[in-house]
Design an enzyme around this catalytic site. Structure first.
Site, mmCIF file in Angstrom:
data_model
loop_
_atom_site.group_PDB
_atom_site.id
_atom_site.type_symbol
_atom_site.label_atom_id
_atom_site.label_comp_id
_atom_site.label_asym_id
_atom_site.label_seq_id
_atom_site.Cartn_x
_atom_site.Cartn_y
_atom_site.Cartn_z
ATOM 1 N N GLU A 1 -5.141 1.919 2.813
ATOM 2 C CA GLU A 1 -5.094 0.668 3.579
ATOM 3 C C GLU A 1 -5.221 0.935 5.066
ATOM 4 O O GLU A 1 -5.874 0.171 5.789
ATOM 5 C CB GLU A 1 -3.783 -0.065 3.295
ATOM 6 C CG GLU A 1 -3.657 -1.425 3.976
ATOM 7 C CD GLU A 1 -3.141 -1.375 5.414
ATOM 8 O OE1 GLU A 1 -3.279 -2.381 6.135
ATOM 9 O OE2 GLU A 1 -2.600 -0.318 5.816
ATOM 10 N N GLU A 2 -4.575 1.998 5.530
ATOM 11 C CA GLU A 2 -4.525 2.255 6.971
ATOM 12 C C GLU A 2 -5.902 2.546 7.566
ATOM 13 O O GLU A 2 -6.079 2.462 8.782
ATOM 14 C CB GLU A 2 -3.567 3.416 7.272
ATOM 15 C CG GLU A 2 -2.116 3.167 6.906
ATOM 16 C CD GLU A 2 -1.446 2.106 7.772
ATOM 17 O OE1 GLU A 2 -2.121 1.510 8.632
ATOM 18 O OE2 GLU A 2 -0.238 1.872 7.581
ATOM 19 N N ASP B 1 3.322 -6.295 3.614
ATOM 20 C CA ASP B 1 2.950 -5.208 4.527
ATOM 21 C C ASP B 1 3.357 -5.549 5.957
ATOM 22 O O ASP B 1 2.650 -5.221 6.907
ATOM 23 C CB ASP B 1 1.445 -4.930 4.442
ATOM 24 C CG ASP B 1 1.042 -3.679 5.209
ATOM 25 O OD1 ASP B 1 1.925 -2.845 5.482
ATOM 26 O OD2 ASP B 1 -0.150 -3.544 5.550
ATOM 27 N N HIS C 1 0.832 -1.215 0.000
ATOM 28 C CA HIS C 1 0.000 0.000 0.000
ATOM 29 C C HIS C 1 0.859 1.255 0.000
ATOM 30 O O HIS C 1 1.916 1.315 0.631
ATOM 31 C CB HIS C 1 -1.029 -0.011 1.128
ATOM 32 C CG HIS C 1 -0.492 0.056 2.522
ATOM 33 N ND1 HIS C 1 -0.204 1.251 3.153
ATOM 34 C CD2 HIS C 1 -0.232 -0.915 3.442
ATOM 35 C CE1 HIS C 1 0.204 1.015 4.389
ATOM 36 N NE2 HIS C 1 0.211 -0.292 4.591
ATOM 37 N N ASP D 1 6.199 1.207 6.572
ATOM 38 C CA ASP D 1 4.779 0.855 6.456
ATOM 39 C C ASP D 1 4.068 1.868 5.580
ATOM 40 O O ASP D 1 3.606 2.888 6.054
ATOM 41 C CB ASP D 1 4.154 0.820 7.854
ATOM 42 C CG ASP D 1 2.709 0.352 7.844
ATOM 43 O OD1 ASP D 1 2.269 -0.218 6.822
ATOM 44 O OD2 ASP D 1 2.019 0.567 8.844
ATOM 45 N N HIS E 1 3.922 2.915 12.648
ATOM 46 C CA HIS E 1 2.977 4.012 12.917
ATOM 47 C C HIS E 1 3.557 5.081 13.843
ATOM 48 O O HIS E 1 2.817 5.709 14.604
ATOM 49 C CB HIS E 1 1.672 3.470 13.509
ATOM 50 C CG HIS E 1 0.889 2.601 12.597
ATOM 51 N ND1 HIS E 1 -0.337 2.060 12.941
ATOM 52 C CD2 HIS E 1 1.140 2.159 11.337
ATOM 53 C CE1 HIS E 1 -0.802 1.324 11.943
ATOM 54 N NE2 HIS E 1 0.092 1.370 10.957
#
Length: 472
Positions: free
Chosen positions: A336-337, A364, A290, A302, A434
């Site tokens: 995606e998140e 991922d 993503h 990520d 994140h």
């Protein structure tokens, strides 16, 4: 006799896999498992060529350098942001310039949330500024903020037991980290469960395996019929400190201020490129990562790394002049998140052709040195994938683990399509996940080379085999 015949066939089918006599069907053809093993073994030279080009040859470090250029130029790529759409347009141009085929954008609708200014200060028993990151989709506080006493709990069970103490307070969760799948429920549901017992806000210990005073953001959801309250993640260190204070009987008061806002959904795009199949162009092996990220760090780990080794897989195949029998399709997902928003719309658009998808792949979970492949599929397909992975013996990465993971490919896996994901060092991955630490500094070019080689070999061989992977 008819019943006995079918019983006999079923028994042969059950026991034949280990003996090398399993029967696979493709159209009218019948092939033994031994024949399929021999077919896969014939890809040894191709696999070595891919490995040499990616890991030792002309294009080593290419995926790392490509990624660095994008994330240094664009930065983080939050759903609904101008940064994300700029990255999508850059990738659209990059894929065309790379000589890939059928490069196009597929429009989808995605959420648009912005965190705004945010702060949290412990004012009792002492002044201490807390590092926080608001969670995706959270509402903001009133402009003047919220000042309230804190209730610290270690679990949802404790919260229910102490529900009478929660009204009007800020609930602080200090849940222990076991693994991501089990611990992330506190980030996802923490605000809802706190609101049910009358809390005015929730602060959740970051879902991370390690911390150097780093908060980690992520997605969270509200529930119909339950009041929405502001919610953010705090550092492991601050969660543990407040837990210690509470255990001593100290009163804790926090002033929380969050300027988060949710705007109407906006347009975005899944980015698609292909190497068209030579014999079965309508059949597909999908390779993906993503392109969106959270709004902190650079989104390098990520999921910039996963997106760029997926691009690299097609580049390596193209650079070697290879054209598989079925189409290799790269998809760089958007949003995606926020729960696989772009991927869910892709699935709805393409599911009519689900019988034509041989394998769906998503990277991922980081691009550190992989230890193998996680796979979901039939026993027959798993046996085939073990043979495919044996081609990666030169890298000593041959294992096939259970349970492919990927928010974006789960739609296909749940519908019966075989799925694969990289098996990576998740403990290290969650150091950076994140957080502001998700930057190019977390990436290793040599490990990305190896991950790209694994990804390319698997994708090419499965796409070029005479038959699709068998389903349950």
């Amino acid at each position: 006799m008819r019943f006995l015949f079918f019983l006999f066939v079923a028994v042969v089918h059950l026991f034949s896999l280990g003996s090398g006599k399993a029967i696979y069907k493709s159209g009218v053809s019948q092939r033994t498992f031994q024949e399929i093993k021999e077919e896969i073994a014939n890809y040894e030279d191709v696999a070595k060529a891919i490995i040499n080009l990616a890991v030792y040859g002309k294009y080593q470090n290419r995926s790392y350098e490509r990624l660095g250029l994008l994330v240094d130029t664009v930065g983080p790529r939050l759903s609904g942001s101008k940064n994300l759409e700029k990255a999508i347009q850059i990738m659209y141009q990059n894929l065309q310039q790379d000589g890939l085929e059928n490069v196009h954008l597929e429009q989808v609708r995605i959420p648009h949330w912005e965190r705004g200014e945010e702060s949290a200060v412990m004012v009792v028993p002492r002044i201490h500024k807390l590092a926080i990151l608001g969670l995706g989709g959270s509402i903001g506080t009133p402009p003047e903020g919220i000042t309230a006493e804190v209730l610290v709990v270690a679990s949802f069970v404790e919260l229910q037991r102490r529900a009478s103490e929660a009204r009007g307070k800020i609930v602080v969760y200090n849940q222990p980290y076991t693994d991501y799948g089990k611990t992330v429920q506190y980030r996802e549901r923490g605000a809802v469960e706190a609101a049910k017992v009358g809390a005015v806000a929730s602060l959740i210990r970051s879902v991370a395996s390690f911390s150097i005073y780093s908060p980690h953001t992520g997605h969270q959801g509200y529930q119909d019929g339950v009041p929405k309250i502001p919610t953010a993640c705090i550092t492991i260190e601050d969660a543990e400190m407040m837990s210690r204070m509470a255990s001593r009987g100290d009163k804790i008061v926090i002033h929380l201020k969050m300027g988060a806002k949710t705007y109407p959904d906006t347009d975005s795009f899944n980015t698609v490129a292909e190497i068209t199949g030579s014999k079965y162009p309508e059949e597909v092996v999908l390779v993906s990562g993503h392109l969106d990220s959270w709004d902190v760090g650079q989104g390098a780990l990520d999921d910039g790394g996963g997106a760029f080794i997926s691009w690299e897989a097609l580049s390596l195949v193209k650079d070697l002049g290879l054209r598989p029998k079925r189409t290799l399709r790269l998809v760089l997902w958007t949003a995606e998140e926020q729960g696989g928003v772009g991927a869910s719309q892709y699935y709805e658009l393409h599911k009519a052709n689900i019988s034509k998808y041989s394998l769906v792949m998503e990277a991922d979970s980081g691009t550190f040195l992989p230890t193998g492949l996680q796979f979901t599929g039939s026993d027959k397909a798993r046996a085939i994938m073990k043979e495919v992975m044996s081609l990666l013996q030169p890298l000593n990465i041959t294992k096939v683990f259970n349970d492919a993971e990927g928010t974006d490919i789960n739609f296909w896996i749940q519908a019966g399509v075989p799925g694969a994901s990289l098996r990576d060092d998740l403990y290290k991955y969650f150091f950076f996940h994140h957080s502001h630490g998700d930057t190019m500094t977390a990436m290793d070019p040599k490990q990305m080379n190896v991950a790209a080689a694994v990804w390319a070999v698997v994708a090419y061989v499965v796409a070029d085999m005479e038959e699709m992977l068998p389903r349950s």
